[in-house]
Design a protein around this motif. Structure first.
Motif, mmCIF file in Angstrom:
data_model
loop_
_atom_site.group_PDB
_atom_site.id
_atom_site.type_symbol
_atom_site.label_atom_id
_atom_site.label_comp_id
_atom_site.label_asym_id
_atom_site.label_seq_id
_atom_site.Cartn_x
_atom_site.Cartn_y
_atom_site.Cartn_z
ATOM 1 N N ILE A 182 0.830 -1.200 0.000
ATOM 2 C CA ILE A 182 0.000 0.000 0.000
ATOM 3 C C ILE A 182 0.866 1.252 0.000
ATOM 4 C CG2 ILE A 182 -1.691 1.295 1.354
ATOM 5 C CD1 ILE A 182 -2.818 -1.366 2.286
ATOM 6 N N GLU A 204 2.296 1.959 -3.440
ATOM 7 C CA GLU A 204 1.376 2.346 -4.496
ATOM 8 C C GLU A 204 0.889 3.766 -4.277
ATOM 9 O OE1 GLU A 204 0.632 0.687 -7.110
ATOM 10 O OE2 GLU A 204 1.631 -1.197 -6.629
ATOM 11 N N GLU A 238 -1.730 5.038 -6.025
ATOM 12 C CA GLU A 238 -3.171 5.061 -6.194
ATOM 13 C C GLU A 238 -3.768 3.778 -5.631
ATOM 14 O OE1 GLU A 238 -4.145 7.720 -10.071
ATOM 15 O OE2 GLU A 238 -3.339 5.723 -10.449
ATOM 16 N N THR A 239 -4.441 3.883 -4.523
ATOM 17 C CA THR A 239 -5.133 2.768 -3.908
ATOM 18 C C THR A 239 -6.520 3.251 -3.519
ATOM 19 O OG1 THR A 239 -3.084 1.800 -3.081
ATOM 20 C CG2 THR A 239 -5.135 1.105 -2.035
ATOM 21 N N THR A 292 -8.855 -0.733 0.673
ATOM 22 C CA THR A 292 -8.261 -1.941 1.250
ATOM 23 C C THR A 292 -9.342 -2.624 2.071
ATOM 24 O OG1 THR A 292 -6.093 -0.895 1.388
ATOM 25 C CG2 THR A 292 -6.444 -2.872 2.713
ATOM 26 N N GLN A 300 -12.112 -2.620 -12.113
ATOM 27 C CA GLN A 300 -10.885 -2.231 -11.417
ATOM 28 C C GLN A 300 -10.117 -3.479 -10.960
ATOM 29 O OE1 GLN A 300 -12.569 0.204 -8.362
ATOM 30 N NE2 GLN A 300 -12.545 2.064 -9.610
ATOM 31 N N GLN A 324 -7.338 -1.072 -6.991
ATOM 32 C CA GLN A 324 -6.649 0.035 -7.636
ATOM 33 C C GLN A 324 -7.470 0.536 -8.817
ATOM 34 O OE1 GLN A 324 -2.936 -2.051 -8.470
ATOM 35 N NE2 GLN A 324 -1.901 -0.796 -6.939
ATOM 36 N N TYR A 326 -6.012 0.493 -15.043
ATOM 37 C CA TYR A 326 -4.816 1.035 -15.679
ATOM 38 C C TYR A 326 -5.157 1.501 -17.090
ATOM 39 C CZ TYR A 326 -0.212 1.106 -17.888
ATOM 40 O OH TYR A 326 0.907 1.478 -18.595
#
Length: 306
Positions: A123, A126, A128-129, A132, A161, A275, A278
């Protein structure tokens, strides 16, 4: 004629001999004691010799008696230990069982801490999260391979996602509610993921088999580039899945394809992260600018003279 009630010992020969022997022993003992006292007073060296001789005579008897007493004590200890062996064994078994349970709990706690640390590092790495959340359940026997994630639209989770864990890629969001979402796992037959080999970058794609494994095929026709033990990561082609996420490891090679095992097992996962989908960068193509001075033969700042 009435007999006298108090007879003297002399009327019985056995009693008379017993009384006589008692007197003899008493007098002899008294004389020996008196002699020893006189010898100890007037001849100490002689008394020491007498005492040494008595010790020599009584030492074997004392040693035998002491050995018998010690043997009896050891036998008593053996009997006591045997008598308490059952109780001691039961106590030791109970202590061993308690220690085994504590060891199992410690190992489980250590494994859970390791997973949480890996997830925390993931986490933090990254940028962009979206969310969780905990994986509530996952299907193991149905034809469709799904999992439920305890996060929904309220946390920004939307369809399409990617979902991943510290071990690797889990799947993608299929649909989402307010507080929960369904995850299409890698092993589902309808999930196709573009990947590449970490060994040489060969592009390929994986397809779920519905039995917990993946089928891997290369995009290069005419050869099989896979080897047992190869690691597959996402390539980022086509979007959705960001590049470089661990996916699976090749377990078997056959024909023009291979069999792979996912690195992230949903059945053993506690938490996963969601996330944003992409989006591959758009390659900009440069267009040559028209040369305003083309064909004039003159550069900027210059003018023709007739």
């Amino acid at each position: 004629m009435a007999s006298n009630g108090s007879k003297r010992p002399g009327f019985s020969r056995r009693a008379r001999f017993g009384l006589f022997a008692g007197y003899v022993v008493a007098i002899t003992g008294a004389l020996v004691g008196a002699g020893l006292v006189l010898i100890a007073i007037f001849d100490p060296q002689g008394f020491s010799a007498i005492r040494g001789g008595v010790s020599d005579v009584t030492a074997p008897i004392s040693s035998t008696g002491r050995g018998a007493v010690q043997s009896g004590g050891r036998i008593d200890d053996y009997v006591g230990n045997w008598w308490n062996a059952g109780r001691q064994n039961a106590e030791l078994r109970a202590e061993l069982e308690t220690a085994r349970r504590e060891l199992i709990e410690a190992r489980a706690t250590e494994q859970e801490n390791r997973r949480l640390r890996e997830l925390l590092n993931l986490i933090e790495g990254e940028t962009e999260t979206l969310a969780t959340a905990r994986l509530v359940n996952s299907s193991l026997t149905s034809a469709r391979r799904m999992a439920t994630l305890f996060a929904g639209r309220n946390q920004g989770v939307m369809s399409g996602q990617p979902v991943r864990a510290a071990d690797g890629l889990v799947g993608r969001i299929l649909d989402s509610g307010r507080h929960a979402s369904r995850v299409l796992l890698l092993t589902d037959r309808s999930n196709i993921v573009p990947v590449r080999l970490t060994r040489d970058g060969t592009p390929a794609f994986t397809t779920g088999r519905g039995d917990g494994t993946l089928e891997v095929r290369s995009l290069e026709a005419g050869r099989n580039p896979f080897e047992q033990g190869d690691i597959l990561v996402t390539s980022g082609t086509g979007g959705i899945y960001p590049p470089g996420v661990p996916v699976a490891v090749i377990s078997e090679v056959f024909g023009d394809s291979a069999l792979a095992t996912p690195l992230a097992n949903p059945a053993s996962l506690d938490f996963a992260i969601v996330q944003p989908a992409y989006e591959p960068p758009v390659e900009e193509t440069e267009t040559p600018e028209e040369d305003e001075t083309a064909g004039t033969g003159a550069g900027p700042g210059f003018s023709e003279t007739p």
